[in-house]
Write a protein that holds these residues in place. Structure first.
Motif, PDB file in Angstrom:
ATOM      1  N   LEU A  39      -7.692   5.496   7.739  1.00 47.38           N
ATOM      2  CA  LEU A  39      -6.378   4.958   7.411  1.00 47.38           C
ATOM      3  C   LEU A  39      -5.392   5.451   8.465  1.00 47.38           C
ATOM      4  CD1 LEU A  39      -4.797   3.397   5.101  1.00 47.38           C
ATOM      5  CD2 LEU A  39      -4.234   5.672   4.208  1.00 47.38           C
ATOM      6  N   LEU A  69      -6.691   2.260  -1.458  1.00 50.31           N
ATOM      7  CA  LEU A  69      -5.637   2.971  -0.745  1.00 50.31           C
ATOM      8  C   LEU A  69      -5.346   2.353   0.625  1.00 50.31           C
ATOM      9  CD1 LEU A  69      -6.853   6.573  -1.586  1.00 50.31           C
ATOM     10  CD2 LEU A  69      -4.741   5.509  -2.438  1.00 50.31           C
ATOM     11  N   GLY A  70      -6.200   1.439   1.050  1.00 48.97           N
ATOM     12  CA  GLY A  70      -5.998   0.790   2.338  1.00 48.97           C
ATOM     13  C   GLY A  70      -6.911   1.266   3.439  1.00 48.97           C
ATOM     14  N   GLU A 110       0.941  10.181   1.762  1.00 51.79           N
ATOM     15  CA  GLU A 110       2.323  10.096   2.233  1.00 51.79           C
ATOM     16  C   GLU A 110       2.772  11.426   2.834  1.00 51.79           C
ATOM     17  OE1 GLU A 110       6.818   8.921   0.704  1.00 51.79           O
ATOM     18  OE2 GLU A 110       5.308   9.574  -0.726  1.00 51.79           O
ATOM     19  N   ASP A 160      -1.079   1.277   8.865  1.00 52.00           N
ATOM     20  CA  ASP A 160      -1.628   0.538   7.736  1.00 52.00           C
ATOM     21  C   ASP A 160      -0.693   0.586   6.540  1.00 52.00           C
ATOM     22  OD1 ASP A 160      -3.957  -0.036   9.198  1.00 52.00           O
ATOM     23  OD2 ASP A 160      -4.948   1.800   8.501  1.00 52.00           O
ATOM     24  N   TRP A 161       0.165   1.584   6.499  1.00 47.35           N
ATOM     25  CA  TRP A 161       1.160   1.727   5.441  1.00 47.35           C
ATOM     26  C   TRP A 161       2.569   1.380   5.928  1.00 47.35           C
ATOM     27  CZ3 TRP A 161       0.739   6.287   1.481  1.00 47.35           C
ATOM     28  CH2 TRP A 161      -0.384   6.082   0.666  1.00 47.35           C
ATOM     29  N   ASN A 177       0.810  -1.218   0.000  1.00 45.70           N
ATOM     30  CA  ASN A 177       0.000   0.000   0.000  1.00 45.70           C
ATOM     31  C   ASN A 177       0.840   1.263   0.000  1.00 45.70           C
ATOM     32  OD1 ASN A 177      -2.617  -0.869  -0.164  1.00 45.70           O
ATOM     33  ND2 ASN A 177      -2.783  -1.290   2.015  1.00 45.70           N
ATOM     34  N   SER A 178       2.128   1.157   0.218  1.00 40.94           N
ATOM     35  CA  SER A 178       2.972   2.342   0.287  1.00 40.94           C
ATOM     36  C   SER A 178       3.278   2.863  -1.107  1.00 40.94           C
ATOM     37  CB  SER A 178       4.279   2.013   1.008  1.00 40.94           C
ATOM     38  OG  SER A 178       4.018   1.644   2.329  1.00 40.94           O
ATOM     39  N   ARG A 236      -2.267   8.823  -3.080  1.00 37.98           N
ATOM     40  CA  ARG A 236      -1.108   8.264  -2.380  1.00 37.98           C
ATOM     41  C   ARG A 236      -0.064   9.348  -2.079  1.00 37.98           C
ATOM     42  NH1 ARG A 236      -0.821   2.730  -2.217  1.00 37.98           N
ATOM     43  NH2 ARG A 236      -2.660   1.762  -3.171  1.00 37.98           N
TER      44      ARG A 236
END
Length: 233
Positions: A198, A172-173, A143, A202-203, A4-5, A139
Motif C-alpha cells: 500500500l 484496506l487498499g 494513517e 493509494d489513499w 479508502n481513507s 486504518r
C-alpha cells in the motif's frame, strides 16, 4: 478524500520523529483504542492465542503457554518500542476496554532512511471477528504510519492460503504483488507467502520521495475495491 481513507484519527504521542527514538503512542478511533500492551493484558492475550487459527496463521508459539503471553506483554512489546523496530498495539474497545486483537507495525528499514518501509500485521480474537474491528484498527495504524512516521511503502505478507488476512488487506487498499516462494518458516517448514503493498498515493496522500512507476505497473493498476469482511485472522 478517497473512500479508502479513514476518518479523523486521535493520536496521543510526541511522534518520536525528532528524538531519534519512538515513544509509545495511543491511537483512538470511533469504537477502539489502540495502545501499547501492558502486563495486565497477559490473561486476554493468552486466551485469544489458544485459537487454532491464530496459531496456524501467525508467528505466535504453538502450543501457546501463559509464559508466552507474559513475556510478550511485559518484555517483548516494551523492548520493541524502545528499540524502534516494531510498534505493537493492543486493540481494545473504547466502551469497556476489552481486548479484541493486536495490530503491529514492523519497521523493514529505518523510517528515517530513504527506504521508509514498514510491514503491517494483525490478529483478531475469534469472538470479536466479523465486526469490522480489524479494518478500523488497521486504518488507524496506516494513517499514523503515512502521516506521522513518513512511511512511503507499507507491506502486508501472510502465508499463502490465509484468505481472511488477505481479505482485510484488500479491503484496506493493498495491491497484491505476487507469491514469494519459501518466504515463511512455520513449524519447521518453509511455506509460500502472499505479498501486497500500500502506498500513500493509494489513499490520496502525498509522499516525500517521488514515485515513477513502470509502464507495466501503470497498465495493470486498477482502483482497489473493498473485500468481504474476514472470517479468520
Amino acid at each position: 478524500m478517497p473512500s479508502n481513507s479513514p476518518k479523523a484519527l486521535a493520536v496521543s504521542d510526541d511522534g518520536g520523529a525528532d528524538s531519534g527514538r519512538m515513544e509509545p503512542v495511543t491511537l483512538t478511533t470511533e469504537r477502539l483504542v489502540l495502545r501499547p500492551f501492558r502486563p495486565s493484558d497477559a490473561d486476554a492475550v493468552f486466551a485469544a492465542c489458544q485459537d487454532p487459527d491464530i496459531q496456524r496463521w501467525t508467528t505466535v508459539p504453538s502450543p501457546y503457554e501463559r509464559a508466552h503471553a507474559e513475556d510478550f506483554t511485559a518484555r517483548i512489546c516494551p523492548e520493541n518500542w524502545r528499540a524502534d523496530v516494531t510498534y505493537d498495539f493492543a486493540v481494545v474497545t473504547k466502551s469497556d476496554g476489552v481486548l479484541v486483537g493486536a495490530m503491529g507495525l514492523v519497521r523493514l528499514a529505518h523510517l528515517r532512511s530513504p527506504e521508509h518501509q514498514a510491514e503491517l500485521g494483525y490478529w483478531t480474537a475469534r469472538e470479536h471477528r466479523r465486526r469490522g474491528y480489524t479494518d478500523e484498527a488497521a486504518r488507524a495504524v496506516i494513517e499514523w504510519a503515512f502521516t506521522r512516521l513518513g512511511v512511503e511503502r507499507l507491506e502486508w505478507c501472510s502465508e499463502a492460503g490465509n484468505e481472511g488476512s488477505r481479505a482485510v488487506a484488500l479491503g484496506l487498499g493493498f495491491r497484491m504483488e505476487g507469491t514469494d516462494r519459501a518466504r515463511i518458516v512455520h513449524q519447521g517448514t518453509r511455506r509460500d507467502a502472499w505479498r501486497g503493498a500500500l502506498l500513500p498515493s493509494d489513499w490520496g496522500l502525498p509522499s516525500t520521495t517521488p514515485y515513477l512507476p513502470s509502464k507495466a505497473t501503470e497498465a495493470s493498476e486498477a482502483p482497489a475495491g473493498r473485500a468481504p469482511r474476514p472470517s479468520t485472522v
